[in-house]
Design a protein around this motif. Sequence first.
Motif, PDB file in Angstrom:
ATOM      1  N   LEU A 141       0.876  -1.187  -0.025  1.00 14.92           N
ATOM      2  CA  LEU A 141       0.027   0.035   0.109  1.00 14.92           C
ATOM      3  C   LEU A 141       0.875   1.262  -0.017  1.00 14.92           C
ATOM      4  CD1 LEU A 141      -2.855   1.289   0.230  1.00 14.92           C
ATOM      5  CD2 LEU A 141      -2.407   1.158   2.974  1.00 14.92           C
ATOM      6  N   PHE A 142       0.732   2.006  -1.023  1.00 10.78           N
ATOM      7  CA  PHE A 142       1.445   3.035  -1.086  1.00 10.78           C
ATOM      8  C   PHE A 142       0.605   4.467  -0.877  1.00 10.78           C
ATOM      9  CE2 PHE A 142       3.113   6.927  -3.437  1.00 10.78           C
ATOM     10  CZ  PHE A 142       4.296   7.056  -3.187  1.00 10.78           C
ATOM     11  N   ALA A 143       0.896   5.201   0.065  1.00 11.29           N
ATOM     12  CA  ALA A 143      -0.066   6.346   0.476  1.00 11.29           C
ATOM     13  C   ALA A 143       0.956   7.515   0.686  1.00 11.29           C
ATOM     14  CB  ALA A 143      -0.642   5.925   1.834  1.00 11.29           C
ATOM     15  N   SER A 144       0.333   8.511   0.102  1.00 11.94           N
ATOM     16  CA  SER A 144       0.862   9.819   0.244  1.00 11.94           C
ATOM     17  C   SER A 144       0.137  10.987   0.309  1.00 11.94           C
ATOM     18  CB  SER A 144       1.471  10.118  -1.307  1.00 11.94           C
ATOM     19  OG  SER A 144       2.302  11.393  -1.257  1.00 11.94           O
ATOM     20  N   SER A 145       0.589  12.119   1.327  1.00 11.36           N
ATOM     21  CA  SER A 145       0.016  13.107   1.503  1.00 11.36           C
ATOM     22  C   SER A 145       0.319  14.104   0.352  1.00 11.36           C
ATOM     23  CB  SER A 145       0.605  13.786   2.907  1.00 11.36           C
ATOM     24  OG  SER A 145       1.850  13.829   2.812  1.00 11.36           O
ATOM     25  N   LYS A 146       0.911  13.733  -0.529  1.00 13.67           N
ATOM     26  CA  LYS A 146       1.054  14.696  -1.948  1.00 13.67           C
ATOM     27  C   LYS A 146       0.235  13.921  -2.919  1.00 13.67           C
ATOM     28  CE  LYS A 146       5.794  16.040  -0.891  1.00 13.67           C
ATOM     29  NZ  LYS A 146       5.363  17.600  -0.671  1.00 13.67           N
ATOM     30  N   ALA A 147      -0.261  14.749  -4.054  1.00  7.75           N
ATOM     31  CA  ALA A 147      -0.898  14.289  -4.993  1.00  7.75           C
ATOM     32  C   ALA A 147      -0.388  12.995  -5.770  1.00  7.75           C
ATOM     33  CB  ALA A 147      -1.338  15.383  -6.239  1.00  7.75           C
ATOM     34  N   ILE A 199       0.337  -4.005  -6.060  1.00  2.00           N
ATOM     35  CA  ILE A 199       0.635  -2.608  -5.465  1.00  2.00           C
ATOM     36  C   ILE A 199      -0.801  -1.648  -5.411  1.00  2.00           C
ATOM     37  CG2 ILE A 199       1.670  -0.519  -5.925  1.00  2.00           C
ATOM     38  CD1 ILE A 199       3.937  -1.703  -6.962  1.00  2.00           C
ATOM     39  N   GLN A 200      -1.199  -1.145  -4.150  1.00  2.00           N
ATOM     40  CA  GLN A 200      -2.480  -0.310  -4.215  1.00  2.00           C
ATOM     41  C   GLN A 200      -1.754   1.146  -3.824  1.00  2.00           C
ATOM     42  OE1 GLN A 200      -5.289  -1.858  -1.711  1.00  2.00           O
ATOM     43  NE2 GLN A 200      -5.752  -3.641  -2.845  1.00  2.00           N
ATOM     44  N   THR A 201      -2.569   2.123  -4.226  1.00  2.00           N
ATOM     45  CA  THR A 201      -2.175   3.442  -4.078  1.00  2.00           C
ATOM     46  C   THR A 201      -3.615   4.305  -3.292  1.00  2.00           C
ATOM     47  OG1 THR A 201      -2.893   4.303  -6.011  1.00  2.00           O
ATOM     48  CG2 THR A 201      -0.528   3.947  -5.849  1.00  2.00           C
ATOM     49  N   LEU A 202      -2.847   5.031  -2.503  1.00  2.00           N
ATOM     50  CA  LEU A 202      -3.913   5.921  -1.396  1.00  2.00           C
ATOM     51  C   LEU A 202      -3.427   7.311  -1.277  1.00  2.00           C
ATOM     52  CD1 LEU A 202      -6.503   5.608   0.259  1.00  2.00           C
ATOM     53  CD2 LEU A 202      -4.992   5.167   1.987  1.00  2.00           C
ATOM     54  N   ALA A 203      -4.466   8.224  -1.696  1.00  2.00           N
ATOM     55  CA  ALA A 203      -4.106   9.567  -1.547  1.00  2.00           C
ATOM     56  C   ALA A 203      -4.652  10.127  -0.062  1.00  2.00           C
ATOM     57  CB  ALA A 203      -4.636  10.451  -2.838  1.00  2.00           C
ATOM     58  N   LEU A 204      -3.840  10.697   0.593  1.00  2.00           N
ATOM     59  CA  LEU A 204      -4.043  10.911   1.872  1.00  2.00           C
ATOM     60  C   LEU A 204      -4.660  12.467   2.231  1.00  2.00           C
ATOM     61  CD1 LEU A 204      -1.134   9.133   3.588  1.00  2.00           C
ATOM     62  CD2 LEU A 204      -3.582   8.229   3.760  1.00  2.00           C
ATOM     63  N   PRO A 205      -5.237  12.852   2.888  1.00  2.00           N
ATOM     64  CA  PRO A 205      -6.042  14.222   3.098  1.00  2.00           C
ATOM     65  C   PRO A 205      -5.071  15.074   3.756  1.00  2.00           C
ATOM     66  CG  PRO A 205      -7.214  12.616   4.351  1.00  2.00           C
ATOM     67  CD  PRO A 205      -6.362  11.839   3.498  1.00  2.00           C
TER      68      PRO A 205
END
Length: 317
Positions: free
Chosen positions: A38-44, A69-75
Amino acid sequence: MRKLSTILLGLILVSLASLLALSLWLGQPAQTITHRILFASSKALSQPYNQQLLAGLKASINPSDDIEIQTLALPENVDEQAALLSQQKLLTGDQVILHSTYSLELTSQLENWLKQEVKVSLIDSPKVQLSQASQLGWAPLEQGQALAQALKANSGTETPLILAYQAHNQESIKRLKGAQDVLDQSGQAYQTLALEGDKLENQQAMLRAVEALASKPAVVLLDQVSIQELARYLHQSLAIPDIYSIGYQPQVFSAIEAGDIRRNLTPNPYALGYAAGQTGQNQPDKASDVTTKLTYQWIEAQDLFNPQFASWLFPLE
């Protein structure tokens, strides 16, 4: 006697059938267990930097491994980040990679994952400190140290330096502290200049600082907010040839291409993504080696279209 022969024959046939079944089972390829990253980022996620981190991450995975691989955009909101991550159901052997997550509120969630044997890698997340997590990237203090060390190798101690940093910005202030630590030990002459939000005030402050020096200084832009405008003013209006910066933003490369910035110490997101993937494969030494050697590189105008750097200076197609 005939009955006994029949029983023996039956036992032999059952044994042969069992052996045949065992041999067929042993000959089957082992089932692959699907692991998730899970790749999560606070950037776009659409930002070039994140796209290249993901490209490096994908390159670290063996095609024969069954890894999703899953991606997640963090608020931006800290509480919302923690709530969103807590909803992710990760299993033993899975991996979570957080990019630029600065919240201490996330620590408890990450600790829970570590207890469940989920692997945690943090990229450029200096405020989230976990002993069992892989910390990748350089904190702002280390960025300033790296920039100053690189400058020492390229300019003599006779050249005065102006270290321009963004006032009230903790990252910029920490870069300043890192640069000062190195320069103080080397005997390099320098002065600091706090930049504010106002463009005209910054230009006037720069002019006063340059006029106060007996010779042309080298200006180091530790601020990443208004690099392009300041670099243009310094180079074209004040005729400063040696302007250095650090960071990864499109305007930095535009300023280099225009000749306003001489050199920029640029992070290699591809290498960081690769290193993050390697940490999930129980190769921390290799990952650390990749990160240390490839994280930053001096980029000058002639490097902008060098194939060696093209894959991480510009967005991937």
